[in-house]
Design a protein around this motif. Structure first.
Motif, PDB file in Angstrom:
ATOM      1  N   SER A   2      33.674  -6.274   7.298  1.00  0.00           N
ATOM      2  CA  SER A   2      33.202  -7.076   8.438  1.00  0.00           C
ATOM      3  C   SER A   2      32.393  -8.284   7.954  1.00  0.00           C
ATOM      4  O   SER A   2      32.401  -9.323   8.595  1.00  0.00           O
ATOM      5  N   LEU A   3      31.689  -8.101   6.829  1.00  0.00           N
ATOM      6  CA  LEU A   3      30.840  -9.176   6.330  1.00  0.00           C
ATOM      7  C   LEU A   3      31.490  -9.872   5.119  1.00  0.00           C
ATOM      8  O   LEU A   3      30.827 -10.605   4.399  1.00  0.00           O
TER       9      LEU A   3
ATOM     10  N   PRO B  26      24.159 -11.431  11.557  1.00  0.00           N
ATOM     11  CA  PRO B  26      23.849 -12.186  10.336  1.00  0.00           C
ATOM     12  C   PRO B  26      24.811 -13.354  10.074  1.00  0.00           C
ATOM     13  O   PRO B  26      25.971 -13.318  10.507  1.00  0.00           O
ATOM     14  N   ILE B  27      24.305 -14.337   9.357  1.00  0.00           N
ATOM     15  CA  ILE B  27      25.176 -15.411   8.858  1.00  0.00           C
ATOM     16  C   ILE B  27      26.063 -14.800   7.781  1.00  0.00           C
ATOM     17  O   ILE B  27      25.574 -14.129   6.868  1.00  0.00           O
ATOM     18  N   VAL B  28      27.381 -15.028   7.927  1.00  0.00           N
ATOM     19  CA  VAL B  28      28.319 -14.438   6.961  1.00  0.00           C
ATOM     20  C   VAL B  28      29.084 -15.520   6.190  1.00  0.00           C
ATOM     21  O   VAL B  28      29.756 -15.225   5.199  1.00  0.00           O
ATOM     22  N   GLY B  29      28.986 -16.737   6.652  1.00  0.00           N
ATOM     23  CA  GLY B  29      29.711 -17.801   5.944  1.00  0.00           C
ATOM     24  C   GLY B  29      29.152 -19.159   6.315  1.00  0.00           C
ATOM     25  O   GLY B  29      28.311 -19.284   7.203  1.00  0.00           O
TER      26      GLY B  29
ATOM     27  N   PRO C 124      29.813 -19.642  15.841  1.00  0.00           N
ATOM     28  CA  PRO C 124      29.047 -20.646  15.106  1.00  0.00           C
ATOM     29  C   PRO C 124      27.553 -20.337  15.183  1.00  0.00           C
ATOM     30  O   PRO C 124      27.061 -19.875  16.225  1.00  0.00           O
ATOM     31  N   ASP C 125      26.848 -20.582  14.068  1.00  0.00           N
ATOM     32  CA  ASP C 125      25.397 -20.444  14.072  1.00  0.00           C
ATOM     33  C   ASP C 125      24.845 -21.371  15.163  1.00  0.00           C
ATOM     34  O   ASP C 125      25.295 -22.508  15.290  1.00  0.00           O
TER      35      ASP C 125
END
Ligand SMILES: O=C(O)CCC(=O)C(=O)O
Length: 258
Positions: free
Chosen positions: A80-81, A255-258, A225-226
Protein backbone atom coordinates in the motif's frame (compact mmCIF):
# COMPACT_ATOMS: atom_id res chain seq x y z
CA UNK A 1 14.14 1.69 -5.37
CA UNK A 2 13.80 0.72 -9.02
CA UNK A 3 11.43 3.24 -10.67
CA UNK A 4 8.73 2.09 -13.08
CA UNK A 5 9.62 3.28 -16.62
CA UNK A 6 6.59 5.57 -16.99
CA UNK A 7 6.80 7.63 -20.18
CA UNK A 8 5.63 11.18 -20.89
CA UNK A 9 3.22 9.69 -23.47
CA UNK A 10 1.64 7.49 -20.79
CA UNK A 11 1.22 10.48 -18.48
CA UNK A 12 -0.41 12.42 -21.34
CA UNK A 13 -2.69 9.45 -22.14
CA UNK A 14 -3.79 9.22 -18.51
CA UNK A 15 -4.50 12.93 -18.33
CA UNK A 16 -6.39 12.88 -21.65
CA UNK A 17 -8.48 9.71 -21.08
CA UNK A 18 -8.75 9.64 -17.29
CA UNK A 19 -7.31 6.11 -17.06
CA UNK A 20 -4.35 4.04 -18.19
CA UNK A 21 -3.28 0.39 -18.10
CA UNK A 22 0.31 -0.27 -17.03
CA UNK A 23 1.86 -3.71 -17.48
CA UNK A 24 4.06 -5.39 -14.89
CA UNK A 25 3.97 -2.88 -12.04
CA UNK A 26 4.72 -5.75 -9.62
CA UNK A 27 7.68 -8.09 -9.99
CA UNK A 28 6.76 -11.81 -10.22
CA UNK A 29 7.92 -12.28 -6.61
CA UNK A 30 5.85 -9.33 -5.39
CA UNK A 31 2.82 -10.64 -7.25
CA UNK A 32 3.09 -14.14 -5.72
CA UNK A 33 3.55 -12.65 -2.27
CA UNK A 34 0.63 -10.22 -2.55
CA UNK A 35 -1.66 -12.81 -4.08
CA UNK A 36 -0.92 -15.34 -1.31
CA UNK A 37 -1.60 -12.68 1.35
CA UNK A 38 -4.81 -11.60 -0.42
CA UNK A 39 -6.09 -15.18 -0.56
CA UNK A 40 -5.44 -15.58 3.15
CA UNK A 41 -7.04 -12.23 3.99
CA UNK A 42 -10.16 -13.17 2.11
CA UNK A 43 -11.03 -15.70 4.82
CA UNK A 44 -9.66 -13.70 7.77
CA UNK A 45 -12.25 -11.87 9.88
CA UNK A 46 -11.51 -8.21 10.74
CA UNK A 47 -13.26 -5.51 12.71
CA UNK A 48 -16.25 -3.81 11.07
CA UNK A 49 -14.36 -0.69 9.91
CA UNK A 50 -12.17 -2.99 7.75
CA UNK A 51 -14.85 -5.48 6.68
CA UNK A 52 -17.08 -2.83 5.18
CA UNK A 53 -19.16 -5.22 3.08
CA UNK A 54 -19.87 -7.69 5.90
CA UNK A 55 -23.58 -8.31 6.64
CA UNK A 56 -24.52 -6.83 3.27
CA UNK A 57 -25.19 -9.89 1.13
CA UNK A 58 -26.33 -7.89 -1.91
CA UNK A 59 -23.21 -5.70 -1.82
CA UNK A 60 -21.01 -8.79 -1.48
CA UNK A 61 -22.42 -10.11 -4.76
CA UNK A 62 -20.73 -7.07 -6.37
CA UNK A 63 -17.57 -7.48 -4.32
CA UNK A 64 -16.33 -8.39 -0.89
CA UNK A 65 -14.55 -5.26 0.32
CA UNK A 66 -11.85 -5.02 2.99
CA UNK A 67 -10.66 -1.47 3.58
CA UNK A 68 -7.46 0.05 4.99
CA UNK A 69 -5.72 -3.28 5.29
CA UNK A 70 -2.36 -1.50 5.49
CA UNK A 71 -3.32 -0.36 8.99
CA UNK A 72 -4.07 -3.87 10.28
CA UNK A 73 -1.87 -6.18 8.17
CA UNK A 74 1.86 -5.59 8.37
CA UNK A 75 2.37 -7.75 5.24
CA UNK A 76 0.07 -5.54 3.15
CA UNK A 77 1.61 -2.30 4.33
CA UNK A 78 4.63 -2.46 2.07
CA UNK A 79 2.38 -2.80 -0.98
CA UNK A 80 0.00 0.00 0.00
CA UNK A 81 2.90 2.33 0.75
CA UNK A 82 5.12 0.98 -2.05
CA UNK A 83 7.38 3.81 -3.29
CA UNK A 84 7.51 2.53 -6.90
CA UNK A 85 3.71 2.45 -7.14
CA UNK A 86 3.28 5.76 -5.32
CA UNK A 87 5.79 7.41 -7.63
CA UNK A 88 3.69 6.37 -10.64
CA UNK A 89 0.60 7.83 -8.96
CA UNK A 90 2.37 11.11 -8.17
CA UNK A 91 3.58 11.50 -11.75
CA UNK A 92 0.18 10.67 -13.27
CA UNK A 93 -1.57 13.07 -10.90
CA UNK A 94 1.02 15.78 -11.63
CA UNK A 95 1.16 16.43 -7.88
CA UNK A 96 4.15 17.56 -5.89
CA UNK A 97 3.38 14.96 -3.21
CA UNK A 98 0.66 12.41 -2.75
CA UNK A 99 -0.81 10.70 0.29
CA UNK A 100 -2.66 7.43 0.65
CA UNK A 101 -6.40 7.91 1.10
CA UNK A 102 -7.05 4.22 1.65
CA UNK A 103 -6.43 0.77 0.19
CA UNK A 104 -8.89 -2.05 -0.31
CA UNK A 105 -9.09 -5.63 -1.47
CA UNK A 106 -12.04 -6.13 -3.83
CA UNK A 107 -13.02 -9.72 -4.51
CA UNK A 108 -15.73 -10.75 -6.92
CA UNK A 109 -16.63 -14.20 -5.72
CA UNK A 110 -17.71 -16.86 -8.19
CA UNK A 111 -21.36 -17.87 -8.11
CA UNK A 112 -24.09 -15.26 -7.93
CA UNK A 113 -21.81 -12.41 -9.02
CA UNK A 114 -23.13 -8.98 -10.01
CA UNK A 115 -21.53 -6.28 -12.17
CA UNK A 116 -20.02 -3.16 -10.60
CA UNK A 117 -22.29 -0.39 -11.90
CA UNK A 118 -20.89 2.62 -13.75
CA UNK A 119 -19.87 5.21 -11.21
CA UNK A 120 -17.36 7.86 -10.25
CA UNK A 121 -15.42 7.49 -6.98
CA UNK A 122 -15.00 11.08 -5.91
CA UNK A 123 -18.70 11.69 -5.02
CA UNK A 124 -18.41 9.10 -2.20
CA UNK A 125 -15.47 10.82 -0.52
CA UNK A 126 -15.33 13.68 2.00
CA UNK A 127 -12.78 15.62 -0.04
CA UNK A 128 -12.91 19.23 -1.15
CA UNK A 129 -10.94 18.74 -4.30
CA UNK A 130 -10.22 16.52 -7.29
CA UNK A 131 -6.99 14.87 -8.44
CA UNK A 132 -7.37 11.60 -6.51
CA UNK A 133 -6.58 8.42 -8.40
CA UNK A 134 -6.88 4.68 -7.86
CA UNK A 135 -4.43 1.98 -8.74
CA UNK A 136 -6.25 -1.31 -9.39
CA UNK A 137 -3.85 -4.28 -9.50
CA UNK A 138 -5.07 -7.59 -10.96
CA UNK A 139 -3.92 -10.50 -8.83
CA UNK A 140 -4.85 -12.99 -11.57
CA UNK A 141 -5.46 -12.48 -15.26
CA UNK A 142 -8.71 -10.56 -15.82
CA UNK A 143 -10.93 -10.07 -18.82
CA UNK A 144 -14.65 -9.50 -19.35
CA UNK A 145 -15.46 -13.02 -18.11
CA UNK A 146 -14.24 -12.40 -14.57
CA UNK A 147 -14.79 -8.67 -14.05
CA UNK A 148 -12.00 -6.65 -15.59
CA UNK A 149 -12.48 -2.90 -15.30
CA UNK A 150 -14.07 -0.72 -17.98
CA UNK A 151 -13.69 3.06 -18.32
CA UNK A 152 -15.36 5.83 -20.30
CA UNK A 153 -12.51 7.81 -21.89
CA UNK A 154 -12.58 11.53 -21.14
CA UNK A 155 -15.48 11.26 -18.66
CA UNK A 156 -13.32 12.73 -15.87
CA UNK A 157 -13.79 16.11 -17.53
CA UNK A 158 -17.55 16.04 -16.78
CA UNK A 159 -16.94 16.93 -13.14
CA UNK A 160 -18.47 15.26 -10.06
CA UNK A 161 -22.03 13.93 -10.43
CA UNK A 162 -24.31 12.43 -7.78
CA UNK A 163 -23.00 9.25 -6.12
CA UNK A 164 -24.40 6.00 -7.56
CA UNK A 165 -25.84 3.38 -5.21
CA UNK A 166 -23.93 0.27 -6.27
CA UNK A 167 -26.59 -2.15 -4.98
CA UNK A 168 -29.53 -0.35 -6.63
CA UNK A 169 -27.68 1.51 -9.34
CA UNK A 170 -29.25 4.36 -11.21
CA UNK A 171 -28.08 5.06 -14.74
CA UNK A 172 -25.20 7.51 -14.53
CA UNK A 173 -25.39 8.87 -18.04
CA UNK A 174 -28.64 10.88 -17.94
CA UNK A 175 -27.08 12.81 -15.02
CA UNK A 176 -24.91 14.47 -17.62
CA UNK A 177 -26.97 17.21 -19.18
CA UNK A 178 -28.04 16.50 -22.74
CA UNK A 179 -26.49 13.02 -22.84
CA UNK A 180 -27.78 9.46 -22.99
CA UNK A 181 -25.92 6.17 -22.64
CA UNK A 182 -25.48 6.19 -26.44
CA UNK A 183 -23.02 9.06 -26.05
CA UNK A 184 -20.58 7.04 -23.96
CA UNK A 185 -18.39 4.25 -25.27
CA UNK A 186 -16.67 2.37 -22.45
CA UNK A 187 -13.38 0.60 -23.01
CA UNK A 188 -12.86 -2.69 -21.14
CA UNK A 189 -9.30 -3.39 -20.11
CA UNK A 190 -8.15 -7.03 -19.78
CA UNK A 191 -4.98 -7.34 -17.68
CA UNK A 192 -2.42 -9.98 -16.87
CA UNK A 193 -1.77 -10.71 -13.20
CA UNK A 194 0.56 -8.04 -11.82
CA UNK A 195 -0.61 -5.40 -14.33
CA UNK A 196 -2.69 -2.48 -13.14
CA UNK A 197 -4.93 0.32 -14.23
CA UNK A 198 -4.90 3.80 -12.77
CA UNK A 199 -8.07 5.86 -12.99
CA UNK A 200 -8.97 9.41 -12.08
CA UNK A 201 -11.61 9.56 -9.31
CA UNK A 202 -13.99 11.34 -11.71
CA UNK A 203 -13.67 8.81 -14.55
CA UNK A 204 -16.82 6.74 -15.13
CA UNK A 205 -15.86 3.12 -14.52
CA UNK A 206 -17.39 -0.25 -13.76
CA UNK A 207 -16.81 -3.98 -14.18
CA UNK A 208 -18.82 -6.97 -15.32
CA UNK A 209 -19.84 -9.90 -13.13
CA UNK A 210 -17.44 -12.76 -12.45
CA UNK A 211 -18.81 -15.62 -14.53
CA UNK A 212 -15.87 -17.97 -13.85
CA UNK A 213 -15.52 -20.48 -11.02
CA UNK A 214 -12.54 -18.69 -9.42
CA UNK A 215 -12.54 -15.51 -7.30
CA UNK A 216 -11.46 -12.28 -8.99
CA UNK A 217 -8.98 -10.63 -6.68
CA UNK A 218 -8.00 -6.98 -7.09
CA UNK A 219 -5.85 -4.91 -4.76
CA UNK A 220 -6.57 -1.19 -4.95
CA UNK A 221 -4.68 1.76 -3.49
CA UNK A 222 -6.25 5.19 -3.63
CA UNK A 223 -3.99 8.22 -3.60
CA UNK A 224 -4.81 11.89 -3.08
CA UNK A 225 -2.73 15.00 -3.68
CA UNK A 226 -1.12 16.43 -0.55
CA UNK A 227 -3.30 19.33 0.60
CA UNK A 228 -6.66 17.60 -0.04
CA UNK A 229 -9.08 19.02 2.57
CA UNK A 230 -11.53 17.00 4.66
CA UNK A 231 -15.11 18.24 4.19
CA UNK A 232 -16.51 16.62 7.35
CA UNK A 233 -18.98 14.41 5.44
CA UNK A 234 -19.32 10.90 6.88
CA UNK A 235 -17.09 8.17 5.50
CA UNK A 236 -15.95 4.82 6.93
CA UNK A 237 -12.27 5.80 6.67
CA UNK A 238 -12.63 8.99 8.72
CA UNK A 239 -15.34 7.74 11.12
CA UNK A 240 -14.40 8.22 14.77
CA UNK A 241 -11.20 10.14 14.01
CA UNK A 242 -12.67 13.50 15.05
CA UNK A 243 -10.94 15.27 12.19
CA UNK A 244 -11.64 18.98 11.83
CA UNK A 245 -13.60 19.84 8.68
CA UNK A 246 -11.78 22.21 6.36
CA UNK A 247 -8.32 20.94 7.38
CA UNK A 248 -5.99 18.88 5.16
CA UNK A 249 -6.06 15.09 5.51
CA UNK A 250 -2.56 14.43 6.84
CA UNK A 251 -0.56 12.70 9.57
CA UNK A 252 0.17 9.04 10.21
CA UNK A 253 -3.21 7.78 8.96
CA UNK A 254 -2.80 9.53 5.58
CA UNK A 255 0.98 9.49 5.11
CA UNK A 256 2.85 11.01 2.19
CA UNK A 257 3.89 8.07 0.02
CA UNK A 258 5.33 9.79 -3.02
O1 LIG B 1 -13.28 -3.96 -8.80
C1 LIG B 1 -14.38 -3.53 -9.17
O2 LIG B 1 -15.27 -4.26 -9.57
C2 LIG B 1 -14.65 -2.05 -9.16
C3 LIG B 1 -13.52 -1.27 -8.57
C4 LIG B 1 -13.77 0.19 -8.48
O3 LIG B 1 -14.84 0.69 -8.73
C5 LIG B 1 -12.66 1.05 -8.08
O4 LIG B 1 -11.55 0.56 -7.80
O5 LIG B 1 -12.87 2.28 -8.01
Amino acid sequence: MQSYPLTEDQIRDYQENGFIALPGVLTPDELSELRAIAEEILDTPYEARVETSRNNAEYEKIFVQKVNLWQVEERIRKFSLHPRLAEIARKLAGAEHIRIWHDHLLTKKPGDSKPTAWHQDRPYWPHNDTGQLSMWIALQDVDTRNGCMGFVPGSHRLGPLDPVNLVNPQDLYPHVEGKTSEDFQPVFVPLKAGDCTFHNALTFHGAGANTTDQPRLAFVVIYMPDGTLFTGSPHVVTEGLNLPAGEPLSGDLFPIVG
